[in-house]
Write an enzyme that holds these catalytic residues in place. Structure first.
Site, PDB file in Angstrom:
ATOM      1  N   GLU A   1       0.898  -1.048   0.088  1.00 36.76           N
ATOM      2  CA  GLU A   1      -0.062   0.007  -0.027  1.00 36.76           C
ATOM      3  C   GLU A   1       1.029   0.965   0.077  1.00 36.76           C
ATOM      4  O   GLU A   1       0.352   2.748  -0.896  1.00 36.76           O
ATOM      5  CB  GLU A   1      -0.988   0.316   1.345  1.00 36.76           C
ATOM      6  CG  GLU A   1      -2.204   1.553   1.415  1.00 36.76           C
ATOM      7  CD  GLU A   1      -3.330   1.129   1.696  1.00 36.76           C
ATOM      8  OE1 GLU A   1      -3.888   1.634   2.657  1.00 36.76           O
ATOM      9  OE2 GLU A   1      -3.672  -0.668   2.386  1.00 36.76           O
TER      10      GLU A   1
ATOM     11  N   ASP B   1      -2.649  -3.198   3.416  1.00 37.09           N
ATOM     12  CA  ASP B   1      -3.510  -3.368   4.464  1.00 37.09           C
ATOM     13  C   ASP B   1      -5.043  -4.385   4.051  1.00 37.09           C
ATOM     14  O   ASP B   1      -5.424  -4.352   3.429  1.00 37.09           O
ATOM     15  CB  ASP B   1      -3.662  -2.051   5.031  1.00 37.09           C
ATOM     16  CG  ASP B   1      -2.544  -1.231   5.307  1.00 37.09           C
ATOM     17  OD1 ASP B   1      -1.162  -1.740   5.024  1.00 37.09           O
ATOM     18  OD2 ASP B   1      -3.089  -0.571   5.536  1.00 37.09           O
TER      19      ASP B   1
ATOM     20  N   TYR C   1      -1.590  -5.006  13.742  1.00 37.01           N
ATOM     21  CA  TYR C   1      -2.768  -4.054  12.684  1.00 37.01           C
ATOM     22  C   TYR C   1      -3.387  -2.996  13.920  1.00 37.01           C
ATOM     23  O   TYR C   1      -4.307  -3.336  14.258  1.00 37.01           O
ATOM     24  CB  TYR C   1      -3.401  -4.720  11.962  1.00 37.01           C
ATOM     25  CG  TYR C   1      -4.502  -4.085  10.805  1.00 37.01           C
ATOM     26  CD1 TYR C   1      -3.361  -3.074   9.538  1.00 37.01           C
ATOM     27  CD2 TYR C   1      -5.783  -3.724  10.531  1.00 37.01           C
ATOM     28  CE1 TYR C   1      -4.003  -2.586   8.821  1.00 37.01           C
ATOM     29  CE2 TYR C   1      -6.304  -3.082  10.043  1.00 37.01           C
ATOM     30  CZ  TYR C   1      -5.691  -2.619   8.351  1.00 37.01           C
ATOM     31  OH  TYR C   1      -5.940  -1.178   7.907  1.00 37.01           O
TER      32      TYR C   1
END
Length: 504
Positions: free
Chosen positions: A8, A110, A342
């Site tokens: 990303e 992600d 995350y």
């Protein structure tokens, strides 16, 4: 043949490059990708492709007119983000996807709806027909990345997530493009006049933005329209005749009998006026008090649940006055440095598949002097308190895309982090370590003292065993009850007390 990996952003590409045996140098950064004999890695800059503006469908839409509305495309169009860097990088990725020596494309954006959308648009607009796989990970550690690549699934396994992402984007487009135009056409001139501006004001309307703004305005109106109300309570001071304990008690208004409070028409809450409260004091003056009840309990308080993003933002604001957007930026940086899992998660518990990694995480934290003693304490407790049977903290049914925010096994010197990052990281680590500690235990005491039928209540709470509070302390709520410091647990039922004071 080679595999092509798309991340990303450039910073995330570093994590994948180290696993793939690729070294990204300055020249690679400039050209937008790096490669070795087996793999190629490239990166997006967030969104490279976006939904096209209305004028792409029809040049007439450049003019904002009510008669054009609603604008509802039969088929949605997409375009490269109007930015030189984005256009260049998209072209780099497009050419890589069409290279003859590329046999498989790995989506490494992600692991969430937005990350899925970013890759799908690039994949779609590149017009490639090569197969793709999805890498789904919850941390940027080398072990997690390697496992994610090995266990990558066919991209079509994530089609439901992709459809959700496309629908959300189209909903935002329809809402924003149509409502912004109708409100601007209807009220733009009026707003400009009020603001004393020459041109018609653009009134931007967004699916989320406008709702949040509405909540802010509603709350602001509540504050500005609030009328303070003075209400009174009664505090009594007591001195027990047998034990000589001095303490205070707060009057508990009777529920079904006694003085009726003054109620203004249309009000929900009941308030006692100064005159009504004073009448109670006059009635009680000169009378003796009796201890009616002494209730002693031992209460256990389990460790708090782990952080999701919203809870982390709330706690960081309370403890460090950090704005929510800054906390998110810090958490994202910590994630990219492989220090935490995350951060954009709604879950506050762990999934069963991460439990086997916990000893490794604790061993990593042991290497950090700031947390070494806490890890030793956890090992002294014996068997780890958290396993697959610990339903309070481990529950697959309560995990959405990602489990709660926890530290990884990657050790770091806290002095190398800036102050805010250090605070947020320590907060996450301590919240994680706390779940391995036993419950905190309190002795709670409630005393009811009676004066001529009126009840006064006193509360006391003393910490018996620190438990998890040894490592972590939750910011107290503003409305916590008032506690007495007196040894009221030594009082006995029917004990007589002298009333040494009654005050409003």
């Amino acid at each position: 043949m080679k595999n092509l990996y798309i991340t990303e952003k450039p910073s995330v590409a570093d994590s994948f490059a180290s696993v793939l045996g690729i070294e990204i140098n300055k020249s690679d950064r400039s050209r937008g990708y790096a490669e070795n004999d087996n793999a190629i890695i490239s990166w997006c800059y967030g969104h490279l492709v976006t939904l096209a503006y209305p004028e792409v469908y029809d040049p007439a839409y450049k003019s904002w007119r009510v008669e054009h509305l609603p604008i509802i495309p039969q088929e949605y169009k997409y375009e490269i983000v109007n930015n030189a860097g984005a256009k260049k990088q998209f072209e780099v990725i497009r050419k890589l996807m069409h290279r003859e020596d590329v046999s498989m494309i790995y989506s490494c954006t992600d692991s969430g709806r937005e990350g899925e959308y970013i890759f799908r648009l690039v994949y779609q607009e590149s017009k490639t027909n090569k197969p793709a796989k999805r890498v789904w990970i919850s941390s940027q550690t080398e072990d997690a990345v390697r496992r994610g690549i090995e266990e990558a699934k066919d991209i079509h396994a994530y089609d439901p997530l992709a459809r959700a992402a496309y629908c959300r984007a189209k909903e935002d487009w329809l809402f924003g493009m149509n409502f912004s135009r109708i409100y601007t056409c209807r009220y733009g001139k009026e707003l400009a006049a009020r603001l004393k501006e020459d041109k018609r004001s653009v009134i931007a309307i967004g699916r989320v933005m406008t709702c949040v703004l509405g909540l802010v305005v509603e709350r602001e109106l509540e504050i500005s329209n609030f009328v303070p109300k003075v209400h009174y309570g009664i505090m009594a001071s007591f001195l027990s005749q047998a034990s000589g304990i001095a303490y205070k008690g707060k009057w508990q208004p009777p529920k079904n009998k006694g003085a009726e409070p003054t109620v203004q028409p249309g009000e929900d809450e009941k308030y006692f006026s100064k005159e009504e409260a004073q009448a109670i004091i006059d009635k009680l003056n000169g009378h003796e008090a009796t201890v009616k009840k002494v209730e002693i309990k031992v209460k256990k308080e389990p460790p708090p649940l782990l952080f999701n993003l919203a809870e982390l933002q709330s706690e960081a604001n309370k403890k460090f006055k950090l704005p929510v957007d800054e906390t998110l930026e810090i958490a994202q940086r910590l994630y990219e440095k492989k220090l935490i899992s995350y951060p954009r998660t709604d879950s506050r518990v762990l999934s069963t598949d991460i439990i086997s990694e916990i000893p490794k995480v604790l061993n990593g934290l042991y290497k950090n002097s700031a947390f070494k003693d806490a890890v030793i304490r956890i090992k002294d407790f014996g068997k780890l308190a958290i396993d697959k049977s610990a339903k309070r903290f481990v529950d697959d049914s309560k995990v959405t895309d990602h489990y709660a925010i926890i530290p990884t096994y990657v050790a770091t010197d806290l002095s190398r982090l800036d102050a805010d990052s250090r605070n947020v990281y320590s907060l996450i680590v301590k919240r994680f370590l706390a779940i391995f500690y036993p419950a905190a235990e309190y002795n709670t005491v409630k005393v009811e003292t009676e004066i001529k039928g009126e009840i006064f209540v006193t509360h006391s709470k003393t910490l018996k065993d620190l438990g998890w509070k040894e490592i972590y302390e939750v910011t107290p709520a503003k409305n916590e009850e008032e506690l007495s410091a007196s040894p009221i647990h030594l009082l006995t039922k029917k004990e007589k007390c002298e009333v040494t004071g009654l005050e409003l």
